[in-house]
Design a protein around this motif. Structure first.
Motif, PDB file in Angstrom:
ATOM      1  N   ILE A 136      35.023  50.091  33.681  1.00  0.00           N
ATOM      2  CA  ILE A 136      34.778  49.010  32.711  1.00  0.00           C
ATOM      3  C   ILE A 136      33.375  48.429  32.886  1.00  0.00           C
ATOM      4  CG2 ILE A 136      35.518  46.693  31.961  1.00  0.00           C
ATOM      5  CD1 ILE A 136      38.390  47.597  32.284  1.00  0.00           C
TER       6      ILE A 136
ATOM      7  N   TRP B 103      46.699  52.894  28.092  1.00  0.00           N
ATOM      8  CA  TRP B 103      45.662  51.899  27.833  1.00  0.00           C
ATOM      9  C   TRP B 103      44.371  52.292  28.547  1.00  0.00           C
ATOM     10  CZ3 TRP B 103      50.803  50.782  28.326  1.00  0.00           C
ATOM     11  CH2 TRP B 103      51.388  50.065  27.293  1.00  0.00           C
ATOM     12  N   ARG B 104      44.505  52.801  29.771  1.00  0.00           N
ATOM     13  CA  ARG B 104      43.309  53.196  30.534  1.00  0.00           C
ATOM     14  C   ARG B 104      42.569  54.318  29.816  1.00  0.00           C
ATOM     15  NH1 ARG B 104      43.912  50.902  36.003  1.00  0.00           N
ATOM     16  NH2 ARG B 104      46.051  51.029  36.756  1.00  0.00           N
TER      17      ARG B 104
ATOM     18  N   LYS C  49      38.080  49.382  37.902  1.00  0.00           N
ATOM     19  CA  LYS C  49      37.524  48.439  36.934  1.00  0.00           C
ATOM     20  C   LYS C  49      36.001  48.477  36.972  1.00  0.00           C
ATOM     21  CE  LYS C  49      40.141  44.863  37.569  1.00  0.00           C
ATOM     22  NZ  LYS C  49      40.503  43.550  38.173  1.00  0.00           N
TER      23      LYS C  49
ATOM     24  N   GLN D  73      42.296  54.941  26.767  1.00  0.00           N
ATOM     25  CA  GLN D  73      41.531  54.505  25.594  1.00  0.00           C
ATOM     26  C   GLN D  73      40.101  54.155  25.984  1.00  0.00           C
ATOM     27  OE1 GLN D  73      43.716  51.380  23.638  1.00  0.00           O
ATOM     28  NE2 GLN D  73      45.223  52.796  22.772  1.00  0.00           N
TER      29      GLN D  73
ATOM     30  N   GLU E  18      57.306  50.395  30.729  1.00  0.00           N
ATOM     31  CA  GLU E  18      56.082  51.000  30.198  1.00  0.00           C
ATOM     32  C   GLU E  18      56.335  51.579  28.806  1.00  0.00           C
ATOM     33  OE1 GLU E  18      52.788  51.486  31.248  1.00  0.00           O
ATOM     34  OE2 GLU E  18      53.262  49.875  32.645  1.00  0.00           O
TER      35      GLU E  18
ATOM     36  N   ALA F 153      48.429  45.403  37.454  1.00  0.00           N
ATOM     37  CA  ALA F 153      47.557  46.591  37.549  1.00  0.00           C
ATOM     38  C   ALA F 153      47.269  47.128  36.148  1.00  0.00           C
ATOM     39  CB  ALA F 153      48.222  47.665  38.417  1.00  0.00           C
ATOM     40  N   GLY F 154      46.007  47.402  35.887  1.00  0.00           N
ATOM     41  CA  GLY F 154      45.631  47.940  34.580  1.00  0.00           C
ATOM     42  C   GLY F 154      45.428  46.879  33.517  1.00  0.00           C
TER      43      GLY F 154
ATOM     44  N   THR G 231      54.757  57.544  39.334  1.00  0.00           N
ATOM     45  CA  THR G 231      55.182  56.630  38.274  1.00  0.00           C
ATOM     46  C   THR G 231      54.421  55.304  38.345  1.00  0.00           C
ATOM     47  OG1 THR G 231      57.380  57.602  38.283  1.00  0.00           O
ATOM     48  CG2 THR G 231      57.162  55.414  37.295  1.00  0.00           C
TER      49      THR G 231
ATOM     50  N   GLN H 209      42.243  45.317  26.280  1.00  0.00           N
ATOM     51  CA  GLN H 209      41.338  45.870  25.265  1.00  0.00           C
ATOM     52  C   GLN H 209      42.111  46.255  24.015  1.00  0.00           C
ATOM     53  OE1 GLN H 209      39.024  49.009  27.065  1.00  0.00           O
ATOM     54  NE2 GLN H 209      37.752  47.585  28.225  1.00  0.00           N
ATOM     55  N   ASN H 210      43.425  46.489  24.176  1.00  0.00           N
ATOM     56  CA  ASN H 210      44.273  46.805  23.020  1.00  0.00           C
ATOM     57  C   ASN H 210      45.132  45.598  22.639  1.00  0.00           C
ATOM     58  OD1 ASN H 210      44.826  49.059  21.235  1.00  0.00           O
ATOM     59  ND2 ASN H 210      46.942  48.930  21.951  1.00  0.00           N
TER      60      ASN H 210
ATOM     61  N   ALA I 109      51.411  53.758  35.630  1.00  0.00           N
ATOM     62  CA  ALA I 109      51.676  52.625  34.740  1.00  0.00           C
ATOM     63  C   ALA I 109      50.380  52.196  34.049  1.00  0.00           C
ATOM     64  CB  ALA I 109      52.272  51.451  35.518  1.00  0.00           C
ATOM     65  N   GLY I 110      50.441  52.009  32.746  1.00  0.00           N
ATOM     66  CA  GLY I 110      49.260  51.578  32.001  1.00  0.00           C
ATOM     67  C   GLY I 110      48.340  52.729  31.608  1.00  0.00           C
TER      68      GLY I 110
ATOM     69  N   GLU J 258      42.329  48.769  42.089  1.00  0.00           N
ATOM     70  CA  GLU J 258      42.112  48.254  40.734  1.00  0.00           C
ATOM     71  C   GLU J 258      40.678  47.765  40.571  1.00  0.00           C
ATOM     72  OE1 GLU J 258      43.955  47.938  37.796  1.00  0.00           O
ATOM     73  OE2 GLU J 258      45.273  49.390  38.739  1.00  0.00           O
TER      74      GLU J 258
ATOM     75  N   GLU K 234      43.025  44.836  32.599  1.00  0.00           N
ATOM     76  CA  GLU K 234      41.797  44.822  31.781  1.00  0.00           C
ATOM     77  C   GLU K 234      41.818  45.887  30.696  1.00  0.00           C
ATOM     78  OE1 GLU K 234      41.947  44.395  34.959  1.00  0.00           O
ATOM     79  OE2 GLU K 234      41.018  42.419  35.232  1.00  0.00           O
ATOM     80  N   TRP K 235      42.451  47.033  31.010  1.00  0.00           N
ATOM     81  CA  TRP K 235      42.540  48.094  30.003  1.00  0.00           C
ATOM     82  C   TRP K 235      43.555  47.725  28.934  1.00  0.00           C
ATOM     83  CZ3 TRP K 235      41.737  48.919  35.172  1.00  0.00           C
ATOM     84  CH2 TRP K 235      40.614  49.675  35.524  1.00  0.00           C
ATOM     85  N   ARG K 236      44.672  47.121  29.349  1.00  0.00           N
ATOM     86  CA  ARG K 236      45.701  46.735  28.367  1.00  0.00           C
ATOM     87  C   ARG K 236      45.141  45.703  27.382  1.00  0.00           C
ATOM     88  NH1 ARG K 236      50.902  48.644  30.569  1.00  0.00           N
ATOM     89  NH2 ARG K 236      51.077  48.309  32.795  1.00  0.00           N
TER      90      ARG K 236
ATOM     91  N   LEU L 290      46.989  43.658  24.502  1.00  0.00           N
ATOM     92  CA  LEU L 290      48.195  43.363  25.282  1.00  0.00           C
ATOM     93  C   LEU L 290      47.692  42.442  26.397  1.00  0.00           C
ATOM     94  CD1 LEU L 290      50.764  45.862  26.884  1.00  0.00           C
ATOM     95  CD2 LEU L 290      50.192  43.632  27.788  1.00  0.00           C
TER      96      LEU L 290
ATOM     97  N   VAL M 149      46.477  47.633  46.148  1.00  0.00           N
ATOM     98  CA  VAL M 149      46.478  47.640  44.678  1.00  0.00           C
ATOM     99  C   VAL M 149      45.260  46.873  44.161  1.00  0.00           C
ATOM    100  CG1 VAL M 149      47.719  46.925  42.593  1.00  0.00           C
ATOM    101  CG2 VAL M 149      48.991  47.874  44.534  1.00  0.00           C
TER     102      VAL M 149
ATOM    103  N   VAL N 214      60.192  51.016  35.852  1.00  0.00           N
ATOM    104  CA  VAL N 214      58.774  51.111  35.476  1.00  0.00           C
ATOM    105  C   VAL N 214      58.638  51.974  34.220  1.00  0.00           C
ATOM    106  CG1 VAL N 214      56.479  51.910  36.181  1.00  0.00           C
ATOM    107  CG2 VAL N 214      57.965  50.759  37.847  1.00  0.00           C
ATOM    108  N   ASN N 215      59.291  53.141  34.240  1.00  0.00           N
ATOM    109  CA  ASN N 215      59.230  54.012  33.062  1.00  0.00           C
ATOM    110  C   ASN N 215      59.777  53.313  31.826  1.00  0.00           C
ATOM    111  OD1 ASN N 215      58.027  56.393  34.037  1.00  0.00           O
ATOM    112  ND2 ASN N 215      59.932  57.005  35.027  1.00  0.00           N
TER     113      ASN N 215
ATOM    114  N   ILE O  55      51.061  50.035  21.412  1.00  0.00           N
ATOM    115  CA  ILE O  55      50.251  51.197  21.007  1.00  0.00           C
ATOM    116  C   ILE O  55      50.816  51.837  19.737  1.00  0.00           C
ATOM    117  CG2 ILE O  55      49.468  53.516  21.687  1.00  0.00           C
ATOM    118  CD1 ILE O  55      48.984  52.462  24.475  1.00  0.00           C
TER     119      ILE O  55
ATOM    120  N   LEU P 129      56.435  48.654  26.273  1.00  0.00           N
ATOM    121  CA  LEU P 129      55.118  48.061  26.011  1.00  0.00           C
ATOM    122  C   LEU P 129      54.253  49.009  25.170  1.00  0.00           C
ATOM    123  CD1 LEU P 129      54.277  46.477  29.509  1.00  0.00           C
ATOM    124  CD2 LEU P 129      55.204  45.327  27.487  1.00  0.00           C
ATOM    125  N   LYS P 130      54.359  50.314  25.496  1.00  0.00           N
ATOM    126  CA  LYS P 130      53.621  51.335  24.774  1.00  0.00           C
ATOM    127  C   LYS P 130      54.070  51.364  23.320  1.00  0.00           C
ATOM    128  CE  LYS P 130      53.754  54.697  27.712  1.00  0.00           C
ATOM    129  NZ  LYS P 130      54.253  55.953  28.341  1.00  0.00           N
TER     130      LYS P 130
END
Lengths: 390, 390
Positions: B72, B97-98, B68, B100, A64, A93-94, B89, A100-101, B93-94, B64, A96-98, A103, B60, A60-61, A72, A67-68
């Motif tokens: 959001i 992006w969150r 959201k 931002q 991540e 997971a996440g 961890t 926005q940038n 993740a993400g 989420e 919708e936030w990704r 991804l 999850v 995961v680390n 980013i 992708l960062k």
């Protein structure tokens, strides 16, 4: 539109017990550098970002971080889907936030029908899904479930629903993760990650996708498995098993200009390569032979010993010489030749054990025990008999 | 600054085998509505967003969806940390992006030393960490490791490093997730989620945090456990066990104005409440008694039977009457009274079994077997003896 096409990163995968995270990081950095120097509009990752549904925290680390760095730090757009190895919910997971940038990472079927719109291209991101998910999405009644059992039965509807969203003024790119066959890649069935499921009802015909200008596929790990010029597998960025040892890994840089597609292959240089050796044990431990290879953890070795090894622990001996030995196998011609019919070896009434051992040895190696070996067997058996009597 | 303080959502937790996802969703919606009607500047979630390090996919999707909706859809800022139940961890993740979109979720110690700056407040988000993580962060050599064994030994350094970042012109808010005690909450040790670790070296004195205007805590599930007026637990939004049955759940709305703190408690109305019953079995199955409770899955019941139940399956009988029974226990005064010394019950030579059963029954219930019961024991034993002989 110009983009980089990669797939099947399988972050967290191991090879013969060795973590590949460091190799995967090196490959990632080369991919990023190609994307930057080629000035692409985005990076396509066609599924199997992780190797497992519940990825280890180190994986995961690692992902991540990639992708960062890509999205980013370097402001590169990402167009990705989940593959059969990914845990769609956890990877999503996440989301919708990704996005926005920019991804974009789709993990559900519903997501596939809203293309991402660039100036000249519509990008459809269709994740790997099981047919059951399509039955839920399309609310197929139980009575019709049998017509939607295989991916082949559900895909025409999915494609039609994507095509219905086509803007005729634009190019159409599909990113997805399935076993797709054409006239060209029938031979590559064995390279699939999911051999047991590959072929037959689980494989899709590339003609299904004819309405798209380019289909960026993931799932098969060799670019040679691509069904056509415009329906392609990029393959994985690094070698994951010995079958891939003699192949070249890389990514495609693809340009679509008014429905004209050009693809350029960019090879990736492995940090540690996977070298396949197939020699007699005496050759393998001969300094003149092994001296020609870069060892001491600079390469992975998959070793096939021709014939028998005259060593009590052949694997340890080889690991000492070669470093990271991911696999040791024996190639025994006699055994292979006899594979069809295994002879029945039974014990005699008296003094049976040594005859049994001699017969088995001959069966496996094709030769008789020599005098030294015979003595070793006799001594060992006497010891055992004595222990039994005590 | 005005914010809502909640904690310990434990999304995915079950109560007596019943999923709480629907209750948790209802509580979330009330929290959101309070945040909106109170026009807060942000929502603080002080750890344990999930119940487990590897949350089930349903959990999850649920969490989420809440994040959201809050961040959001409703544009609410979120200030959160991971707790001891979260997998730091995976939850993290993400993160980049969150944030931002002003959803701040810290999961590592390093993150804690960069406060989030609002016009009038610095917000420090310190996740739950094990002392070993602090030893890694501060690069404590092995020789000094013994001075950094407990959270009590590492926290002064962590706090000092946060205080060093203080802007004297601003208020200082800390969000964290530990067992903190003051003069007031010594009695609440048993309400902790981690009883075995609570107290002693694992608990922190609230005076450690005196430099902060307000400390928004998570970890203990009752607001009554708060050590002081400005170092508070909001408690969990719903009741997670029978010890919490008679308590009220809610959130705090906190305002910090030039170091002056005001807190207002907003109770949450459970969709299904947890009702504790402690009666004889005869009373429990009496329509006059159970008629006073809303049943048919409108409440959870935790039931303590006083004395014995004259029923072959008491739990099933009670579940039929009460609906969602999360727990059935027996309160047997004789057994409790005798707990100190369990008498030795041994079998005689002959006809031993029935005497053994009778002695055990008397030991447990304080009464002798009645004639019906004696007959049942005799019949059962004869059947068994006969089966043995056959």
């Amino acid at each position: 539109m110009k983009f980089l096409h990669t797939a099947d990163w399988h972050i967290g995968k191991e090879l013969g017990g060795f973590s590949l995270l460091s190799e995967q990081q090196t490959a990632y950095e080369q991919i990023r550098d190609i994307a930057l120097s080629e000035e692409v509009d985005g990076v396509v990752i066609a599924g199997d970002l992780y190797d497992r549904g519940i990825a280890p925290t180190a994986a995961v680390n690692s992902l991540e971080g990639m992708l960062k760095d890509l999205n980013i730090n370097h402001h590169l757009l990402i167009y990705a889907v989940s593959g059969n190895h990914d845990g769609a919910t956890r990877l999503g997971a996440g989301r919708e936030w990704r996005q926005q940038n920019e991804l974009y990472l789709n993990t559900t079927l519903a997501d596939a029908f809203t293309p991402i719109e660039t100036a000249d291209t519509q990008i459809f991101l269709l994740p790997f899904i099981e047919p059951a998910m399509a039955r839920v999405y399309y609310q197929i009644p139980e009575s019709q479930a049998r017509q939607y059992q295989t991916i082949n039965q559900v895909m025409p509807q999915i494609i039609a629903d994507m095509v219905a969203k086509f803007d005729p003024q634009k190019n159409h790119l599909l990113v997805t993760h399935y076993y797709v066959t054409g006239s060209k890649n029938q031979d590559y069935e064995l390279t699939s990650e999911t051999n047991s499921q590959a072929g037959g009802l689980r494989s899709l015909d590339d003609m299904m996708f004819k309405d798209f200008d380019y289909v960026a596929l993931g799932h098969l790990h060799l670019k040679q498995a691509s069904p056509s010029e415009t329906v392609r597998y990029s393959g994985s960025p690094i070698k994951f098993n010995t079958k891939e040892a003699q192949t070249q890994k890389g990514v495609y840089v693809v340009e679509i200009n008014e429905h004209v597609v050009t693809t350029v292959w960019h090879p990736l240089m492995p940090k540690k390569d996977l070298i396949l050796l197939s020699e007699s044990f005496d050759t393998l431990i001969d300094p003149d032979f092994y001296g020609q290879y870069e060892r001491s953890h600079k390469n992975y070795f998959s070793i096939k010993i021709q014939g028998l090894a005259n060593a009590t622990n052949a694997r340890a001996t080889l690991a000492k010489i070669y470093g990271d030995v991911v696999e040791v196998q024996y190639d025994l011609p006699t055994l292979v030749a006899d594979k069809q019919g295994i002879p029945e070896i039974t014990a005699d009434e008296d003094g049976a054990d040594d005859k049994l051992i001699a017969a088995f040895y001959k069966y496996v190696t094709g030769t008789d025990l020599d005098d030294n070996q015979q003595r070793l067997v006799d001594d060992t058996l006497s010891d055992l008999y004595q222990q039994e009597e005590e």
